[in-house]
Design a protein around this motif. Structure first.
Motif, PDB file in Angstrom:
ATOM      1  N   ASN A 325       0.829  -1.200   0.000  1.00  0.00           N
ATOM      2  CA  ASN A 325       0.000   0.000   0.000  1.00  0.00           C
ATOM      3  C   ASN A 325       0.865   1.252   0.000  1.00  0.00           C
ATOM      4  O   ASN A 325       1.467   1.602   1.012  1.00  0.00           O
ATOM      5  CB  ASN A 325      -0.937   0.013   1.212  1.00  0.00           C
ATOM      6  CG  ASN A 325      -2.025  -1.037   1.107  1.00  0.00           C
ATOM      7  OD1 ASN A 325      -2.945  -0.907   0.319  1.00  0.00           O
ATOM      8  ND2 ASN A 325      -1.902  -2.091   1.901  1.00  0.00           N
ATOM      9  N   VAL A 326       0.933   1.886  -1.156  1.00  0.00           N
ATOM     10  CA  VAL A 326       1.658   3.143  -1.304  1.00  0.00           C
ATOM     11  C   VAL A 326       0.704   4.159  -1.918  1.00  0.00           C
ATOM     12  O   VAL A 326      -0.454   3.870  -2.190  1.00  0.00           O
ATOM     13  CB  VAL A 326       2.916   2.968  -2.186  1.00  0.00           C
ATOM     14  CG1 VAL A 326       3.919   2.042  -1.515  1.00  0.00           C
ATOM     15  CG2 VAL A 326       2.535   2.445  -3.562  1.00  0.00           C
ATOM     16  N   SER A 327       1.185   5.375  -2.123  1.00  0.00           N
ATOM     17  CA  SER A 327       0.300   6.433  -2.619  1.00  0.00           C
ATOM     18  C   SER A 327      -0.141   6.209  -4.061  1.00  0.00           C
ATOM     19  O   SER A 327      -1.269   6.522  -4.436  1.00  0.00           O
ATOM     20  CB  SER A 327       1.009   7.788  -2.493  1.00  0.00           C
ATOM     21  OG  SER A 327       2.245   7.769  -3.187  1.00  0.00           O
ATOM     22  N   SER A 328       0.736   5.673  -4.903  1.00  0.00           N
ATOM     23  CA  SER A 328       0.387   5.424  -6.304  1.00  0.00           C
ATOM     24  C   SER A 328       1.024   4.123  -6.760  1.00  0.00           C
ATOM     25  O   SER A 328       2.131   3.771  -6.344  1.00  0.00           O
ATOM     26  CB  SER A 328       0.845   6.579  -7.199  1.00  0.00           C
ATOM     27  OG  SER A 328       2.249   6.746  -7.121  1.00  0.00           O
ATOM     28  N   LYS A 329       0.340   3.407  -7.627  1.00  0.00           N
ATOM     29  CA  LYS A 329       0.790   2.088  -8.059  1.00  0.00           C
ATOM     30  C   LYS A 329       2.006   2.189  -8.966  1.00  0.00           C
ATOM     31  O   LYS A 329       2.087   3.050  -9.839  1.00  0.00           O
ATOM     32  CB  LYS A 329      -0.346   1.359  -8.783  1.00  0.00           C
ATOM     33  CG  LYS A 329       0.047  -0.028  -9.266  1.00  0.00           C
ATOM     34  CD  LYS A 329      -1.040  -0.674 -10.097  1.00  0.00           C
ATOM     35  CE  LYS A 329      -0.557  -2.023 -10.645  1.00  0.00           C
ATOM     36  NZ  LYS A 329      -1.530  -2.660 -11.524  1.00  0.00           N
ATOM     37  N   ASP A 330       2.941   1.267  -8.749  1.00  0.00           N
ATOM     38  CA  ASP A 330       4.088   1.108  -9.638  1.00  0.00           C
ATOM     39  C   ASP A 330       3.697   0.113 -10.730  1.00  0.00           C
ATOM     40  O   ASP A 330       3.292  -1.010 -10.441  1.00  0.00           O
ATOM     41  CB  ASP A 330       5.304   0.601  -8.856  1.00  0.00           C
ATOM     42  CG  ASP A 330       6.590   0.679  -9.679  1.00  0.00           C
ATOM     43  OD1 ASP A 330       6.618   0.094 -10.780  1.00  0.00           O
ATOM     44  OD2 ASP A 330       7.553   1.299  -9.211  1.00  0.00           O
ATOM     45  N   GLN A 331       3.823   0.519 -11.982  1.00  0.00           N
ATOM     46  CA  GLN A 331       3.379  -0.323 -13.090  1.00  0.00           C
ATOM     47  C   GLN A 331       4.218  -1.581 -13.258  1.00  0.00           C
ATOM     48  O   GLN A 331       3.822  -2.494 -13.993  1.00  0.00           O
ATOM     49  CB  GLN A 331       3.404   0.484 -14.392  1.00  0.00           C
ATOM     50  CG  GLN A 331       2.453   1.668 -14.402  1.00  0.00           C
ATOM     51  CD  GLN A 331       1.015   1.257 -14.114  1.00  0.00           C
ATOM     52  OE1 GLN A 331       0.512   0.275 -14.651  1.00  0.00           O
ATOM     53  NE2 GLN A 331       0.355   2.024 -13.240  1.00  0.00           N
ATOM     54  N   ASN A 332       5.347  -1.642 -12.571  1.00  0.00           N
ATOM     55  CA  ASN A 332       6.188  -2.835 -12.650  1.00  0.00           C
ATOM     56  C   ASN A 332       5.779  -3.909 -11.644  1.00  0.00           C
ATOM     57  O   ASN A 332       6.392  -4.978 -11.599  1.00  0.00           O
ATOM     58  CB  ASN A 332       7.658  -2.471 -12.434  1.00  0.00           C
ATOM     59  CG  ASN A 332       8.202  -1.616 -13.556  1.00  0.00           C
ATOM     60  OD1 ASN A 332       7.919  -1.858 -14.722  1.00  0.00           O
ATOM     61  ND2 ASN A 332       8.979  -0.593 -13.211  1.00  0.00           N
ATOM     62  N   LEU A 333       4.775  -3.611 -10.830  1.00  0.00           N
ATOM     63  CA  LEU A 333       4.271  -4.572  -9.858  1.00  0.00           C
ATOM     64  C   LEU A 333       2.813  -4.897 -10.169  1.00  0.00           C
ATOM     65  O   LEU A 333       2.039  -4.018 -10.551  1.00  0.00           O
ATOM     66  CB  LEU A 333       4.391  -4.013  -8.426  1.00  0.00           C
ATOM     67  CG  LEU A 333       5.809  -3.775  -7.913  1.00  0.00           C
ATOM     68  CD1 LEU A 333       5.770  -3.090  -6.555  1.00  0.00           C
ATOM     69  CD2 LEU A 333       6.597  -5.073  -7.826  1.00  0.00           C
ATOM     70  N   THR A 334       2.442  -6.134  -9.997  1.00  0.00           N
ATOM     71  CA  THR A 334       1.085  -6.578 -10.313  1.00  0.00           C
ATOM     72  C   THR A 334       0.172  -6.457  -9.098  1.00  0.00           C
ATOM     73  O   THR A 334       0.643  -6.454  -7.951  1.00  0.00           O
ATOM     74  CB  THR A 334       1.092  -8.038 -10.774  1.00  0.00           C
ATOM     75  OG1 THR A 334       1.619  -8.858  -9.727  1.00  0.00           O
ATOM     76  CG2 THR A 334       1.959  -8.206 -12.016  1.00  0.00           C
TER      77      THR A 334
END
Length: 461
Positions: A325-334
């Protein structure tokens, strides 16, 4: 009323102390609910690490070498056989591997349930004995500087206080508060209320105390600001601070009632303090010492927490590790929606009409064959990619016959909400911009109040 304070204060004091211990919150490197993350350099042998797990009794490890196709189909099924020919399906599997490395790719990661934390500690020691520089994301250093400065300020005020019993009885809860909640907002708010009760402790038996306090708008504003500031760290931190404030007020009432009762029983002569609060020094004549010290210590805490806290952390605190759970999703993680789309790709790819794009994404017909009156009859089951499909796919994750990363992701979901995966430092002293602004405003108002009270009429008003 005296009997009420004799009962309420000890009761609330016990409740406050127990609540602070139970709900204490300290900076932590815990990135995953229910899991610890073990890191080892990528050049070290995975076999050696797994062997150390086995020797120390750790069984439920989620690791890269233990990942397989997260499907319930048989290995020779047409759905599994077609995966290598589907670029979208293979992309998901590649992105899923990113959970097992830090952002720089220098460390390999293992996820171990916190129920095995004792075994994990033994495993880390064993790995280091084998020459592997291993560590765990829970190795967050406790920020001792905050409670130490709080104790220091408390002792200074205690030395200067006119009524040391009244002061210590009402303010020691704030010292314990910074010990259980060692955050910047905690110490700044505690310093301000220590000054409040330092002033009140010398006026508690004087006439006009309530009237005096009610007319000090700047003091009331600073108090409200401090309470709000404590809530910027967390709701629990704010409620615990409010509980400490109420306890401190009851402590003064308890002290006042106790002393009155003692004087009544001691003799028939009852001394009366003639001068009201308006005609006595409010800080025992030491405001030119109290305020500069409080400002200095608050600024020190502010500087350390904002600019230098990471320097007190271990090496692992500088690593950027995956988190649920972070502020915005990293596109390299599913995430779990990506998993549901991948399942749809695997399930529907062999049966799609590749010439019709809309058919490829909305629904698919699965051929089914049955024998009727000696004849083979073809039928179709129609499946659609919708919310119901995503829900059913997510529920099947726990049926996977291995420690899949998807199981770890599913364990992080609360109230049916999807996770927001991304990379973050493993140990960080979390400070929001709002918290920093609130503390900066506290320092500014405290400085203004210092100038006002210390340089007007000899500091008596």
């Amino acid at each position: 009323m005296k009997k009420v304070s004799f009962v309420l204060f000890p009761l609330l004091l016990v409740i406050t102390l127990v609540a602070m211990v139970i709900f204490r919150s300290v900076p932590s490197g815990k990135l995953w609910k229910g899991y610890s993350v073990l890191y080892v350099p990528v050049e070290d042998s995975d076999e050696t690490v797994l062997s150390c797990f086995a020797q120390t009794g750790i069984e439920n490890v989620t690791c890269l070498s233990g990942q397989y196709l997260p499907v319930l189909y048989k290995a020779h099924s047409v759905e599994v056989s077609m995966i290598p020919f589907n670029p979208e399906a293979t992309q998901y599997l590649n992105d899923r591997e990113n959970y097992f490395y830090d952002k720089s790719g220098n460390y390999r990661l293992y996820y171990i349930p916190v129920s095995e934390k004792n075994e994990l500690s033994n495993c880390v020691n064993l790995l280091r004995e084998n020459g592997i520089d291993a560590g765990v994301d829970l190795s967050a250093p406790y920020p001792w500087i905050i409670p130490v400065l709080s104790v220091l300020f408390f002792l200074i005020l205690l030395f200067l206080a006119a009524d040391k019993i009244a002061f210590s009885l009402s303010t020691f809860v704030f010292v314990l508060f910074t010990l259980c909640f060692p955050f910047l907002t905690s110490v700044s708010s505690s310093f301000i209320f220590m000054i409040y009760f330092f002033s009140i402790s010398s006026l508690i038996f004087r006439r006009g105390l309530i009237d005096y306090i009610s007319k000090r708008i700047l003091v009331i504003f600073l108090g409200i600001l401090s309470v709000i500031s404590s809530f910027t760290q967390s709701v629990m931190c704010g409620f615990m601070f409010l509980l400490c404030c109420i306890t401190a007020v009851l402590a003064l009432i308890f002290y006042y009632d106790s002393k009155k009762l003692f004087e009544e029983r001691k003799s028939d002569f009852r001394p009366v303090l003639i001068r009201s609060v308006y005609f006595v020094p409010k800080f025992n004549g030491s405001e030119r010492v109290v305020f500069p010290i409080s400002l200095l210590l608050t600024v020190i805490c502010f500087t350390v927490c904002v600019f230098f806290m990471d320097s007190f952390s271990t090496k692992i605190s500088k690593l950027s590790l995956p988190s649920a759970n972070v502020s915005s999703k990293d596109q390299n993680l599913t995430d779990l929606e990506d998993y549901a789309r991948w399942q749809w790709e695997v399930q529907s790819f062999p049966y799609r009409n590749i010439n019709i794009e809309s058919d490829a994404k909305s629904y698919v017909k699965f051929p089914r064959y049955s024998e009727v009156n000696g004849k083979i009859i073809e039928n179709y089951d129609i499946a659609s990619f919708n919310e119901s499909y995503i829900l059913n796919t997510t529920e099947e994750i726990n049926e996977l016959p291995f420690n899949a990363m998807e199981k770890v992701l599913l364990s992080q979901c609360e109230d049916g909400k999807n996770i927001t995966p991304g990379f973050t430092v493993s140990v960080s002293y979390q400070l929001s911009i709002f918290s920093i602004i609130m503390v900066a405003v506290q320092i500014l108002v405290l400085a203004v109040y210092f100038v006002k009270i210390a340089f007007s009429r000899g500091g008596r008003r």
